[in-house]
Motif scaffolding. Structure first.
Motif, PDB file in Angstrom:
ATOM      1  N   LEU A  14      86.451  52.967  31.438  1.00 32.34           N
ATOM      2  CA  LEU A  14      85.276  52.082  31.370  1.00 32.34           C
ATOM      3  C   LEU A  14      84.865  51.594  32.748  1.00 32.34           C
ATOM      4  O   LEU A  14      83.672  51.509  33.050  1.00 32.34           O
ATOM      5  N   ALA A  15      85.836  51.269  33.591  1.00 29.94           N
ATOM      6  CA  ALA A  15      85.513  50.789  34.942  1.00 29.94           C
ATOM      7  C   ALA A  15      84.807  51.868  35.744  1.00 29.94           C
ATOM      8  O   ALA A  15      83.868  51.585  36.508  1.00 29.94           O
ATOM      9  N   PHE A  16      85.228  53.121  35.566  1.00 24.76           N
ATOM     10  CA  PHE A  16      84.603  54.218  36.312  1.00 24.76           C
ATOM     11  C   PHE A  16      83.152  54.409  35.882  1.00 24.76           C
ATOM     12  O   PHE A  16      82.254  54.502  36.724  1.00 24.76           O
ATOM     13  N   VAL A  17      82.891  54.487  34.575  1.00 25.47           N
ATOM     14  CA  VAL A  17      81.522  54.756  34.124  1.00 25.47           C
ATOM     15  C   VAL A  17      80.616  53.550  34.325  1.00 25.47           C
ATOM     16  O   VAL A  17      79.394  53.707  34.468  1.00 25.47           O
ATOM     17  N   ALA A  18      81.189  52.348  34.362  1.00 25.80           N
ATOM     18  CA  ALA A  18      80.366  51.145  34.547  1.00 25.80           C
ATOM     19  C   ALA A  18      79.681  51.141  35.907  1.00 25.80           C
ATOM     20  O   ALA A  18      78.627  50.521  36.081  1.00 25.80           O
ATOM     21  N   VAL A 278      73.978  51.737  27.230  1.00 28.73           N
ATOM     22  CA  VAL A 278      75.044  51.932  28.214  1.00 28.73           C
ATOM     23  C   VAL A 278      74.402  51.780  29.584  1.00 28.73           C
ATOM     24  O   VAL A 278      73.550  52.585  29.972  1.00 28.73           O
ATOM     25  N   GLY A 279      74.777  50.737  30.293  1.00 26.10           N
ATOM     26  CA  GLY A 279      74.175  50.500  31.605  1.00 26.10           C
ATOM     27  C   GLY A 279      72.674  50.315  31.493  1.00 26.10           C
ATOM     28  O   GLY A 279      72.194  49.484  30.729  1.00 26.10           O
ATOM     29  N   ASP A 280      71.913  51.132  32.229  1.00 24.55           N
ATOM     30  CA  ASP A 280      70.451  50.990  32.210  1.00 24.55           C
ATOM     31  C   ASP A 280      69.781  52.060  31.343  1.00 24.55           C
ATOM     32  O   ASP A 280      68.589  52.296  31.458  1.00 24.55           O
TER      33      ASP A 280
END
Length: 373
Positions: A14-18, A278-280
């Motif tokens: 999760l930290a990587f894809v965030a 997810v994100g933007d």
């Protein structure tokens, strides 16, 4: 540069894809919880200095009575697809998955090939000589995507031809429709809607259609409309338990990962849809509606509310997901394409899904089995 692929924790994943924009929801740890028939693992790519430089969710589907797996990375993995050492990154993945017992690997590179703006799509639909969107002149293309495709072929990867009806394959759609939000105000986005869309939104407002956010208790109401939609549009519906599991898994990872919207009119729910973030990047995921009182335009009202909320969340893309590549009038999915074109967005072609047979005999047997289903 050499790479090592190994399992990583959910928090590392999760930290990587965030830290990266526009990662597919299907490449998050929670998506594995939505798929109980598959065994899910988070994979990490490490360079020679031990830095995490890639991540992916792999779903492993066992063959009956054998400890061999089909490995599937939907809309992934999350790596640098244009890196000069792409081959080494993918080779490291294949080595790991083969040791894991995989006999075949399927992936969906999140690489855009071409785009057609709304005017180009409308012109293609109106052209009696145009049979498929892929034959129409694109508004823009990405030359690097073709280089990625060539490199995959040289490695031995095989592009999966769009299957199913009208290019809708069993995997993920190759063609989607997206509305760009980056640098645009909500008024800009509203102005980009075609006249029919703006008229229908106003008509719904005057008729008293109210669009509200729902919770897990509203999933049965959504599901009733969804099964009606499945019968009308001729597809096989997923069970209610799938959506309940999806809600539990995604909102446990992030309370705002999944939303449910319902369009009410005179005490009756006429349309409903799920939205993922997810994100933007925001996706209109599943939609459902009844044939009753369609004249009050609940679908346009609901989509506009979702688009407005996505804009407030800071989305740069509102993704309406799959579209048909077929432009013939006889195609019953053409109406859905026309509906999405009304948003003023663009059709986007991705690189599609690719297979690598680690065991050619088992891979061939699986293809024969799938063709007979």
């Amino acid at each position: 540069m050499t790479f090592r692929v190994q399992p990583i924790t959910r928090s590392e994943h999760l930290a990587f894809v965030a830290a990266r924009p526009s990662v597919s929801h299907m490449q998050l740890p929670s998506w594995g919880d939505v798929k109980p028939d598959w065994r899910a693992e988070s994979l990490g790519w490490f360079d020679e200095e031990g830095r995490l430089v890639g991540a992916g969710l792999v779903l492993l589907r066992p063959l009956p009575k054998l400890r061999r797996y089909l490995a599937y990375l939907p809309e992934g993995p999350v790596i640098d697809w244009y890196a000069p050492d792409l081959e080494r990154r993918l080779e490291a993945m294949l080595v790991h998955l083969k040791a894991r017992g995989a006999f075949s690997v399927k992936m969906g590179p999140p690489v855009v090939v071409r785009r057609w703006n709304a005017d180009a799509v409308k012109a293609a639909i109106a052209d009696p000589g145009a049979r498929r969107l892929r034959d129409a002149e694109p508004t823009s293309d990405e030359p690097r995507a073709l280089d990625v495709a060539d490199r995959l072929r040289r490695m031995g990867w095989r592009q999966t031809e769009p299957g199913g009806e009208d290019g809708f394959a069993a995997g993920q759609p190759r063609y989607v429709f997206q509305v760009p939000f980056a640098g645009r105000s909500l008024d800009d986005i509203h102005g980009g809607l075609n006249q029919q869309w703006r008229r229908n939104i106003k008509k719904a407002e005057k008729a008293g259609v109210k669009v509200v956010r729902g919770g897990p208790e509203d999933l049965p109401a959504f599901y009733g409309l969804y099964t009606e939609t499945a019968e009308r549009d001729r597809f096989i519906p997923r069970p209610l338990s799938y959506f309940q599991r999806m809600w539990t898994a995604l909102t446990a990872e992030d309370p705002d990962r999944m939303r449910l919207y319902l369009a009410h009119h005179d005490g009756d729910v006429l349309a409903a849809a799920t939205m993922l973030t997810v994100g933007d990047h925001v996706w209109y995921s599943y939609g459902a509606s009844t044939g009753r009182r369609r004249e009050v335009q609940p679908n346009n009202a609901m989509q506009w509310r979702m688009m407005a909320d996505a804009h407030r969340l800071g989305a740069t893309v509102y993704d309406l997901r799959g579209i048909t590549d077929t432009l013939e009038d006889s195609n019953h999915l053409l109406g859905l394409l026309r509906f999405k074109v009304g948003t003023g967005g663009q059709a986007v072609e991705y690189l599609g899904e690719w297979d690598f047979p680690l065991n050619k005999l088992l891979h061939r047997a699986l293809n024969v089995y799938m063709a007979r289903r």
